[in-house]
Design an enzyme around this catalytic site. Structure first.
Site, PDB file in Angstrom:
ATOM      1  N   GLN A   3      11.969  48.379 -23.754  1.00 58.15           N
ATOM      2  CA  GLN A   3      13.331  48.574 -23.266  1.00 58.15           C
ATOM      3  C   GLN A   3      13.659  50.021 -22.872  1.00 58.15           C
ATOM      4  O   GLN A   3      14.472  50.242 -21.966  1.00 58.15           O
ATOM      5  CB  GLN A   3      14.338  48.082 -24.309  1.00 58.15           C
ATOM      6  CG  GLN A   3      14.126  46.622 -24.702  1.00 58.15           C
ATOM      7  CD  GLN A   3      14.907  46.215 -25.951  1.00 58.15           C
ATOM      8  OE1 GLN A   3      16.084  46.526 -26.107  1.00 58.15           O
ATOM      9  NE2 GLN A   3      14.254  45.516 -26.859  1.00 58.15           N
ATOM     10  N   CYS A  57      20.245  52.592 -28.560  1.00 58.42           N
ATOM     11  CA  CYS A  57      20.179  53.766 -27.693  1.00 58.42           C
ATOM     12  C   CYS A  57      21.563  54.236 -27.244  1.00 58.42           C
ATOM     13  O   CYS A  57      21.996  53.932 -26.112  1.00 58.42           O
ATOM     14  CB  CYS A  57      19.290  53.558 -26.473  1.00 58.42           C
ATOM     15  SG  CYS A  57      18.963  55.140 -25.669  1.00 58.42           S
ATOM     16  N   ASP A  96      16.956  48.004 -35.145  1.00 54.70           N
ATOM     17  CA  ASP A  96      18.355  47.882 -34.724  1.00 54.70           C
ATOM     18  C   ASP A  96      19.213  47.042 -35.669  1.00 54.70           C
ATOM     19  O   ASP A  96      20.433  47.172 -35.685  1.00 54.70           O
ATOM     20  CB  ASP A  96      18.428  47.264 -33.318  1.00 54.70           C
ATOM     21  CG  ASP A  96      17.836  48.171 -32.252  1.00 54.70           C
ATOM     22  OD1 ASP A  96      17.538  49.343 -32.560  1.00 54.70           O
ATOM     23  OD2 ASP A  96      17.678  47.704 -31.107  1.00 54.70           O
ATOM     24  N   LYS A 155      20.343  53.932 -33.442  1.00 55.05           N
ATOM     25  CA  LYS A 155      19.409  52.812 -33.247  1.00 55.05           C
ATOM     26  C   LYS A 155      18.510  53.044 -32.027  1.00 55.05           C
ATOM     27  O   LYS A 155      18.937  52.838 -30.886  1.00 55.05           O
ATOM     28  CB  LYS A 155      20.196  51.512 -33.071  1.00 55.05           C
ATOM     29  CG  LYS A 155      21.014  51.129 -34.297  1.00 55.05           C
ATOM     30  CD  LYS A 155      21.755  49.834 -34.070  1.00 55.05           C
ATOM     31  CE  LYS A 155      22.756  49.533 -35.161  1.00 55.05           C
ATOM     32  NZ  LYS A 155      22.204  49.406 -36.512  1.00 55.05           N
ATOM     33  N   THR A 156      17.274  53.469 -32.289  1.00 51.78           N
ATOM     34  CA  THR A 156      16.311  53.720 -31.208  1.00 51.78           C
ATOM     35  C   THR A 156      14.902  53.337 -31.659  1.00 51.78           C
ATOM     36  O   THR A 156      14.643  53.190 -32.857  1.00 51.78           O
ATOM     37  CB  THR A 156      16.244  55.234 -30.847  1.00 51.78           C
ATOM     38  OG1 THR A 156      15.794  55.945 -32.005  1.00 51.78           O
ATOM     39  CG2 THR A 156      17.567  55.784 -30.379  1.00 51.78           C
ATOM     40  N   CYS A 173      16.754  60.849 -28.762  1.00 54.02           N
ATOM     41  CA  CYS A 173      17.371  60.255 -27.584  1.00 54.02           C
ATOM     42  C   CYS A 173      16.970  61.097 -26.374  1.00 54.02           C
ATOM     43  O   CYS A 173      17.492  62.201 -26.188  1.00 54.02           O
ATOM     44  CB  CYS A 173      18.892  60.238 -27.780  1.00 54.02           C
ATOM     45  SG  CYS A 173      19.718  59.294 -26.517  1.00 54.02           S
TER      46      CYS A 173
HETATM   47  C1  LIG Z   1      18.629  50.317 -21.750  1.00 56.80           C
HETATM   48  C2  LIG Z   1      17.970  50.757 -23.016  1.00 56.80           C
HETATM   49  C3  LIG Z   1      17.451  52.036 -23.121  1.00 56.80           C
HETATM   50  C4  LIG Z   1      16.847  52.455 -24.299  1.00 56.80           C
HETATM   51  N1  LIG Z   1      16.316  53.720 -24.341  1.00 56.80           N
HETATM   52  C5  LIG Z   1      15.656  54.128 -25.449  1.00 56.80           C
HETATM   53  C6  LIG Z   1      14.995  55.395 -25.462  1.00 56.80           C
HETATM   54  O1  LIG Z   1      15.019  56.130 -24.486  1.00 56.80           O
HETATM   55  N2  LIG Z   1      14.354  55.757 -26.593  1.00 56.80           N
HETATM   56  C7  LIG Z   1      14.297  54.939 -27.689  1.00 56.80           C
HETATM   57  O2  LIG Z   1      13.662  55.314 -28.689  1.00 56.80           O
HETATM   58  N3  LIG Z   1      14.919  53.735 -27.716  1.00 56.80           N
HETATM   59  C8  LIG Z   1      15.579  53.312 -26.612  1.00 56.80           C
HETATM   60  N4  LIG Z   1      16.167  52.063 -26.590  1.00 56.80           N
HETATM   61  C9  LIG Z   1      16.313  51.314 -27.865  1.00 56.80           C
HETATM   62  C10 LIG Z   1      15.065  50.548 -28.296  1.00 56.80           C
HETATM   63  O3  LIG Z   1      14.588  49.733 -27.263  1.00 56.80           O
HETATM   64  C11 LIG Z   1      15.437  49.703 -29.516  1.00 56.80           C
HETATM   65  O4  LIG Z   1      16.023  50.539 -30.492  1.00 56.80           O
HETATM   66  C12 LIG Z   1      14.215  49.011 -30.105  1.00 56.80           C
HETATM   67  O5  LIG Z   1      13.632  48.125 -29.174  1.00 56.80           O
HETATM   68  C13 LIG Z   1      14.624  48.224 -31.358  1.00 56.80           C
HETATM   69  O6  LIG Z   1      13.524  47.554 -31.884  1.00 56.80           O
HETATM   70  P1  LIG Z   1      13.721  46.269 -32.811  1.00 56.80           P
HETATM   71  O7  LIG Z   1      12.354  45.829 -33.173  1.00 56.80           O
HETATM   72  O8  LIG Z   1      14.723  46.559 -33.856  1.00 56.80           O
HETATM   73  O9  LIG Z   1      14.387  45.217 -31.828  1.00 56.80           O
HETATM   74  P2  LIG Z   1      13.743  44.572 -30.441  1.00 56.80           P
HETATM   75  O10 LIG Z   1      12.669  45.496 -29.981  1.00 56.80           O
HETATM   76  O11 LIG Z   1      14.911  44.315 -29.615  1.00 56.80           O
HETATM   77  O12 LIG Z   1      13.057  43.266 -30.982  1.00 56.80           O
HETATM   78  C14 LIG Z   1      13.741  42.243 -31.647  1.00 56.80           C
HETATM   79  C15 LIG Z   1      12.833  41.017 -31.680  1.00 56.80           C
HETATM   80  O13 LIG Z   1      13.411  40.037 -32.538  1.00 56.80           O
HETATM   81  C16 LIG Z   1      13.287  38.772 -31.929  1.00 56.80           C
HETATM   82  N5  LIG Z   1      14.308  37.883 -32.461  1.00 56.80           N
HETATM   83  C17 LIG Z   1      15.628  37.820 -32.168  1.00 56.80           C
HETATM   84  N6  LIG Z   1      16.222  36.822 -32.847  1.00 56.80           N
HETATM   85  C18 LIG Z   1      15.256  36.255 -33.621  1.00 56.80           C
HETATM   86  C19 LIG Z   1      15.259  35.175 -34.551  1.00 56.80           C
HETATM   87  N7  LIG Z   1      16.352  34.461 -34.797  1.00 56.80           N
HETATM   88  N8  LIG Z   1      14.096  34.872 -35.171  1.00 56.80           N
HETATM   89  C20 LIG Z   1      12.950  35.570 -34.929  1.00 56.80           C
HETATM   90  N9  LIG Z   1      12.899  36.600 -34.037  1.00 56.80           N
HETATM   91  C21 LIG Z   1      14.054  36.923 -33.405  1.00 56.80           C
HETATM   92  C22 LIG Z   1      13.428  39.035 -30.431  1.00 56.80           C
HETATM   93  O14 LIG Z   1      12.832  38.003 -29.661  1.00 56.80           O
HETATM   94  C23 LIG Z   1      12.677  40.370 -30.300  1.00 56.80           C
HETATM   95  O15 LIG Z   1      11.316  40.166 -30.004  1.00 56.80           O
HETATM   96  C24 LIG Z   1      16.764  51.581 -25.417  1.00 56.80           C
HETATM   97  C25 LIG Z   1      17.267  50.286 -25.311  1.00 56.80           C
HETATM   98  C26 LIG Z   1      17.849  49.860 -24.126  1.00 56.80           C
HETATM   99  C27 LIG Z   1      18.370  48.454 -24.014  1.00 56.80           C
END
Ligand SMILES: Cc1cc2nc3c(=O)[nH]c(=O)nc-3n(C[C@H](O)[C@H](O)[C@H](O)COP(=O)(O)OP(=O)(O)OC[C@H]3O[C@@H](n4cnc5c(N)ncnc54)[C@H](O)[C@@H]3O)c2cc1C
Length: 401
Positions: free
Chosen positions: A44, A162, A302, A310-311, A345
């Site tokens: 992302q 982010c 997140d 949250k990143t 960030c």
């Molecule tokens: C536009 C944008 C720009 C960004 N820029 C940056 C940046 O420059 N630098 C940075 O460090 N971060 C950035 N981020 C933030 C970063 O992408 C997130 O903080 C990171 O992906 C969070 O990881 P996560 O594993 O918590 O969630 P995610 O990576 O979102 O993964 C969550 C997973 O859980 C799964 N899931 C959801 N519900 C269920 C369920 N009920 N049962 C089982 N699985 C489920 C989903 O399918 C997904 O695979 C950005 C995000 C966006 C949207």
């Protein structure tokens, strides 16, 4: 069906895969299951660059099957219910999984339907969002085809993933319009639920210069009440100096919208949600990443209620803490590692220039490089554009960084 794992992980995103890979790297014999219904895995952080026309969307997605670490069972289902007293998670498909340790990492929920009019107009009528894979290229279309007028960028009042993304795309758009003679025929409005442009004073000071450079009008303490794409109107409420709410309306020619966000509904409704968190995130010790009531449950990324930004970069520091602390518990030891709230960030302020903001729970800069990272830098742009995506796919998801 019922199945038991030593370690069960919910969510195979940045956080879930990082922890699964690090655990397997430490001990191949561990039995690990990871629940996630998605066929695809997304990088992302590059979506901002896609929205600015400088990154290929297809490079931000890969098949999930290739990201699951060797020896880890991928349970292609949606987690739905928790019975933490019985060490049990059930899925929408009706299966039951039990565990010795649970890692909760299903990310954040995008509440598109909480703003009246948004779902009806999203992806058309000059309204886009980099928070949706399918719309990032539409953002670039809007920026590229913009001929001047009023551009609105929205940052909601809720916690988001982010915190920089709502304004990063604004600077990249302004830079493009500036270089193409459009900016001087444009009014740029930033409607933000925040109280300042950035929470860390050192980076805030530099970003305020950027706001002035592009003549951006920030509206802080503001919350969008509705959007109408056909009429091109956005209505927002803003708290004035006496705390009174004033309603305002802007007619726009293009709008980049970041939606309200909260914990996924199945987390909000669960016994592991933090009762004091209005958005329903998982209750987590800020340092050990452990649930205070259920010590065999950890949460990161997140979905955690710990007050970090949250990143993905925060996850890079949290994953080794969670991995180490689980392994300690498995050996009946308690020499826990502690997470310090580190997050980063990367804020592009023009095509080719970037401020690499790094900080921790104390909201003080925590810079990695031997120069002042609050100043826009070409080197940091190259790092974000070329090195970080490579690190993500090849090292972070392999549990090696
Ligand atoms: C536009 C944008 C720009 C960004 N820029 C940056 C940046 O420059 N630098 C940075 O460090 N971060 C950035 N981020 C933030 C970063 O992408 C997130 O903080 C990171 O992906 C969070 O990881 P996560 O594993 O918590 O969630 P995610 O990576 O979102 O993964 C969550 C997973 O859980 C799964 N899931 C959801 N519900 C269920 C369920 N009920 N049962 C089982 N699985 C489920 C989903 O399918 C997904 O695979 C950005 C995000 C966006 C949207």
């Amino acid at each position: 069906m019922e199945k038991h794992y030593q370690i069960l992980i919910i969510g195979a995103g940045n956080a879930g895969i990082s922890v699964a890979a690090q655990l397997k790297n430490k001990d191949k014999s561990l039995s690990i299951g990871i629940i996630d219904p998605s066929d695809k895995h997304f990088y992302q952080p590059a979506w901002t660059l896609v929205g600015a026309g400088v990154y290929d969307l297809q490079k931000t997605v890969r098949d999930q099957k290739d990201q699951i670490p060797k020896g880890v069972d991928w349970i292609k289902e949606s987690a739905n219910d928790f019975l933490p007293d019985k060490n049990q998670v059930s899925t929408l498909a009706g299966n039951i999984y039990t565990y010795d340790y649970l890692v909760v990492a299903p990310g954040i929920q995008l509440d598109w339907n909480s703003t009246p009019g948004l779902l009806e107009t999203l992806g058309k009528n000059e309204v886009s969002s980099n928070y949706k894979f399918e719309l990032t290229e539409y953002t670039w279309e809007l920026i590229k085809n913009f001929k001047g007028g009023t551009a609105v960028f929205v940052n909601p009042a809720t916690p988001i993933k982010c915190g920089g993304a709502p304004h990063k795309i604004m600077y990249l758009a302004c830079d493009y319009w500036d270089k193409n003679g459009i900016l001087n025929k444009t009014e740029v409005h930033y409607i933000s639920g925040g109280t300042v442009i950035f929470g860390v004073p050192e980076y805030k000071a530099e970003l305020e210069k950027i706001l002035l450079k592009y003549n951006i009008k920030p509206h802080y303490f503001s919350k969008v009440s509705s959007i109408n794409g056909l009429d091109k109107k956005i209505v927002y409420e803003q708290k004035d100096n006496e705390g009174k709410i004033q309603n305002h309306e802007i007619t726009f020619d293009m709008c980049h919208f970041v939606p309200n966000q909260s914990a996924p509904d199945f987390i909000k409704q669960s016994p592991i949600s933090d009762p004091n968190n209005p958005y329903g995130f998982v209750q987590t010790n800020n340092e050990t990443m452990q649930h205070p009531t259920y010590p065999n449950i950890f949460s990161l990324g997140d979905v955690s209620a710990a007050p970090f930004s949250k990143t993905g970069s925060a996850i890079r520091k949290q994953a080794p803490v969670v991995t180490h602390n689980i392994l300690q518990m498995m050996q009946n030891k308690s020499d826990f590692k502690k997470y310090d709230g580190y997050s980063a960030c990367p804020i592009p302020v023009a095509n080719g220039k970037l401020i690499m903001a790094e900080f921790d729970y104390t909201n003080k800069p925590s810079m990695t490089f031997p120069f002042d990272q609050s100043k826009p830098s070409r080197l940091m742009w190259i790092f974000k554009r070329y090195i970080l995506p490579w690190l993500y796919w090849n090292k972070i998801l392999k549990g090696k960084a």
